[in-house]
Scaffold this motif. Sequence first.
Motif, PDB file in Angstrom:
ATOM      1  N   GLN A 119      38.439  13.620  23.006  1.00 45.28           N
ATOM      2  CA  GLN A 119      37.957  12.300  23.406  1.00 45.28           C
ATOM      3  C   GLN A 119      38.794  11.747  24.552  1.00 45.28           C
ATOM      4  O   GLN A 119      39.999  11.917  24.583  1.00 45.28           O
ATOM      5  CB  GLN A 119      38.037  11.320  22.231  1.00 45.28           C
ATOM      6  CG  GLN A 119      37.173  11.718  21.043  1.00 45.28           C
ATOM      7  CD  GLN A 119      37.371  10.741  19.908  1.00 45.28           C
ATOM      8  OE1 GLN A 119      36.777   9.678  19.888  1.00 45.28           O
ATOM      9  NE2 GLN A 119      38.226  11.105  18.964  1.00 45.28           N
ATOM     10  N   ASN A 120      38.124  11.087  25.470  1.00 40.00           N
ATOM     11  CA  ASN A 120      38.842  10.394  26.525  1.00 40.00           C
ATOM     12  C   ASN A 120      38.227   9.040  26.817  1.00 40.00           C
ATOM     13  O   ASN A 120      38.528   8.405  27.809  1.00 40.00           O
ATOM     14  CB  ASN A 120      38.899  11.226  27.814  1.00 40.00           C
ATOM     15  CG  ASN A 120      37.525  11.702  28.261  1.00 40.00           C
ATOM     16  OD1 ASN A 120      36.551  10.953  28.186  1.00 40.00           O
ATOM     17  ND2 ASN A 120      37.446  12.938  28.712  1.00 40.00           N
ATOM     18  N   SER A 121      37.330   8.596  25.932  1.00 40.91           N
ATOM     19  CA  SER A 121      36.659   7.318  26.124  1.00 40.91           C
ATOM     20  C   SER A 121      36.447   6.648  24.786  1.00 40.91           C
ATOM     21  O   SER A 121      36.097   7.299  23.793  1.00 40.91           O
ATOM     22  CB  SER A 121      35.296   7.516  26.813  1.00 40.91           C
ATOM     23  OG  SER A 121      34.553   6.309  26.796  1.00 40.91           O
ATOM     24  N   SER A 122      36.653   5.345  24.744  1.00 49.40           N
ATOM     25  CA  SER A 122      36.461   4.586  23.510  1.00 49.40           C
ATOM     26  C   SER A 122      34.986   4.459  23.151  1.00 49.40           C
ATOM     27  O   SER A 122      34.642   3.934  22.100  1.00 49.40           O
ATOM     28  CB  SER A 122      37.079   3.195  23.654  1.00 49.40           C
ATOM     29  OG  SER A 122      36.526   2.523  24.771  1.00 49.40           O
ATOM     30  N   LEU A 126      35.672   7.564  16.501  1.00 51.43           N
ATOM     31  CA  LEU A 126      36.446   8.623  15.867  1.00 51.43           C
ATOM     32  C   LEU A 126      35.564   9.384  14.891  1.00 51.43           C
ATOM     33  O   LEU A 126      34.751   8.806  14.176  1.00 51.43           O
ATOM     34  CB  LEU A 126      37.641   8.022  15.125  1.00 51.43           C
ATOM     35  CG  LEU A 126      38.736   7.425  16.006  1.00 51.43           C
ATOM     36  CD1 LEU A 126      39.754   6.700  15.156  1.00 51.43           C
ATOM     37  CD2 LEU A 126      39.409   8.503  16.811  1.00 51.43           C
ATOM     38  N   ASP A 159      42.818  11.697  25.740  1.00 50.75           N
ATOM     39  CA  ASP A 159      43.630  10.538  25.350  1.00 50.75           C
ATOM     40  C   ASP A 159      44.000  10.632  23.882  1.00 50.75           C
ATOM     41  O   ASP A 159      43.237  10.239  23.002  1.00 50.75           O
ATOM     42  CB  ASP A 159      42.891   9.226  25.621  1.00 50.75           C
ATOM     43  CG  ASP A 159      43.843   8.035  25.625  1.00 50.75           C
ATOM     44  OD1 ASP A 159      44.890   8.120  24.954  1.00 50.75           O
ATOM     45  OD2 ASP A 159      43.552   7.035  26.297  1.00 50.75           O
ATOM     46  N   LEU A 162      43.427   7.943  21.120  1.00 51.63           N
ATOM     47  CA  LEU A 162      42.120   7.650  20.531  1.00 51.63           C
ATOM     48  C   LEU A 162      41.987   8.254  19.135  1.00 51.63           C
ATOM     49  O   LEU A 162      41.003   7.999  18.444  1.00 51.63           O
ATOM     50  CB  LEU A 162      40.996   8.160  21.439  1.00 51.63           C
ATOM     51  CG  LEU A 162      40.823   7.374  22.744  1.00 51.63           C
ATOM     52  CD1 LEU A 162      39.723   7.994  23.598  1.00 51.63           C
ATOM     53  CD2 LEU A 162      40.523   5.910  22.462  1.00 51.63           C
ATOM     54  N   ARG A 163      42.959   9.046  18.737  1.00 52.69           N
ATOM     55  CA  ARG A 163      42.973   9.581  17.377  1.00 52.69           C
ATOM     56  C   ARG A 163      43.953   8.750  16.554  1.00 52.69           C
ATOM     57  O   ARG A 163      45.156   8.749  16.817  1.00 52.69           O
ATOM     58  CB  ARG A 163      43.368  11.059  17.382  1.00 52.69           C
ATOM     59  CG  ARG A 163      43.282  11.681  16.015  1.00 52.69           C
ATOM     60  CD  ARG A 163      43.165  13.181  16.076  1.00 52.69           C
ATOM     61  NE  ARG A 163      43.210  13.755  14.739  1.00 52.69           N
ATOM     62  CZ  ARG A 163      43.032  15.030  14.462  1.00 52.69           C
ATOM     63  NH1 ARG A 163      42.770  15.883  15.446  1.00 52.69           N
ATOM     64  NH2 ARG A 163      43.093  15.470  13.218  1.00 52.69           N
ATOM     65  N   THR A 184      48.634   9.155  27.742  1.00 56.62           N
ATOM     66  CA  THR A 184      47.473   8.294  27.486  1.00 56.62           C
ATOM     67  C   THR A 184      46.784   7.953  28.792  1.00 56.62           C
ATOM     68  O   THR A 184      47.415   7.925  29.852  1.00 56.62           O
ATOM     69  CB  THR A 184      47.880   6.993  26.766  1.00 56.62           C
ATOM     70  OG1 THR A 184      46.694   6.234  26.461  1.00 56.62           O
ATOM     71  CG2 THR A 184      48.799   6.142  27.630  1.00 56.62           C
ATOM     72  N   THR A 187      43.095   4.076  27.558  1.00 56.30           N
ATOM     73  CA  THR A 187      41.687   3.801  27.253  1.00 56.30           C
ATOM     74  C   THR A 187      41.496   2.576  26.372  1.00 56.30           C
ATOM     75  O   THR A 187      40.690   1.706  26.660  1.00 56.30           O
ATOM     76  CB  THR A 187      41.056   5.022  26.560  1.00 56.30           C
ATOM     77  OG1 THR A 187      41.287   6.177  27.361  1.00 56.30           O
ATOM     78  CG2 THR A 187      39.561   4.824  26.385  1.00 56.30           C
ATOM     79  N   ASP A 188      42.241   2.521  25.291  1.00 58.25           N
ATOM     80  CA  ASP A 188      42.079   1.426  24.318  1.00 58.25           C
ATOM     81  C   ASP A 188      43.471   0.978  23.889  1.00 58.25           C
ATOM     82  O   ASP A 188      43.801   0.972  22.709  1.00 58.25           O
ATOM     83  CB  ASP A 188      41.252   1.925  23.129  1.00 58.25           C
ATOM     84  CG  ASP A 188      40.813   0.799  22.215  1.00 58.25           C
ATOM     85  OD1 ASP A 188      40.806  -0.355  22.675  1.00 58.25           O
ATOM     86  OD2 ASP A 188      40.495   1.066  21.041  1.00 58.25           O
TER      87      ASP A 188
END
Length: 408
Positions: A119-122, A126, A159, A162-163, A184, A187-188
Amino acid sequence: MTAEKKDTPEVSLREIQAKEKNIEILSMPGLSVNLRHAGDILELTANGTLKAAFSPILKKMNSRLKEEKLALVEENRVIASAWLPPIPSPAFKRLIFAEIQIALGKYIPETVSIELTRQNSSRYPLGTVENELHKDSIKRIIDEALESGTFIITFTENDPLLREEVFELIRYVDKKRAIVNCSTWGTDFSADTAFRLKDAGLHSLMVGIYSTDPEKHDAVRNSRGAYERAVSAIKLALEAGLMVVMTTHASPSNIKELPALYSLALELGVHEFSVWEAMPKTRGEPVLTDEDRKNILEMYHRINSSPDGPRMFANTYFEGQMLGAMEGRRWMHITADGDVKAGPYPPFSFGNIKEESLKDAWKKIRSYPYFQKQKSLAPMHDPEFLEFVDRIPEGAKPPYPFEKVCRK
């Protein structure tokens, strides 16, 4: 006329010696290593029958400590670079021991980088990405890496933040044995994220910025607003008391931007500006020239000889002149699917951690003659290694089994 006596008291030799500290870093049969700390002077000294074997790396370390500014200086420790353990520390002792082993011909995976997610985007909740390693499998990788002598664990690619389990995994690493770095995209990223990373014991946060032009950075990330999110993450992390590194990949398209990127790093107040040479995926892609590398090295020495501003790290120097190419020699990489690679960039697999131990996978990497050679170029810049890349069948899904393109 007599000269006026100065009011400044003389500092006696006894007072200087009292301020000098000699800290034992390592003691083992045949070798003892101490750190001499006197004022601004930091020097590693060695004694014993193994001193000669250890002397080359000791000389290089002392040269860096003497000639270059440090990333972070605290009362009881210094951090030469975010990519190295604090001096002194139990993890730095493991670095010394690993380098002794390597000097004697036994290569150790000093750095193990682990992908936590694709993942690299919110935008992607998850759990929507399948086949990612379970956290228990990642903990097993960490355990086996530490048993193998690893002293740097890096959560990287896409990212990792994101986990959600990233905080648990950072905390899980025994900080007496290894430092933990995490990259990172921002992203979030929030103030709460920064404080949770600090509380978990993160050594340093790596935030990538590829251009001082927000539109260009956003284009690289393929995400509108990515630049502002990255800058915000840096500021929040610094406010939380984290050591922060601004990273970039130097490529033919942005090589002239490096001075401006360093100015941004200076403006933001990060501890280190880290420059990695961008890697091609196949032969024929544009790559840095020898002149580009010369310019990076000149910038590296100029910045690190000045007391002002953040330190600069460049793998052009670290791998090209100091230690040699790391991948498959001091570095191994685990993908989010569990494939074991010599490093993040070469498109080859040496097994899967779901089916074999990290120790066996490292033995497999080290069994190939290519990785037994000393190299100053990273594999994807090395014409000899690119011959293996050329043998990957068209349409094959990477990472491709190395054994199918290279016989021992």
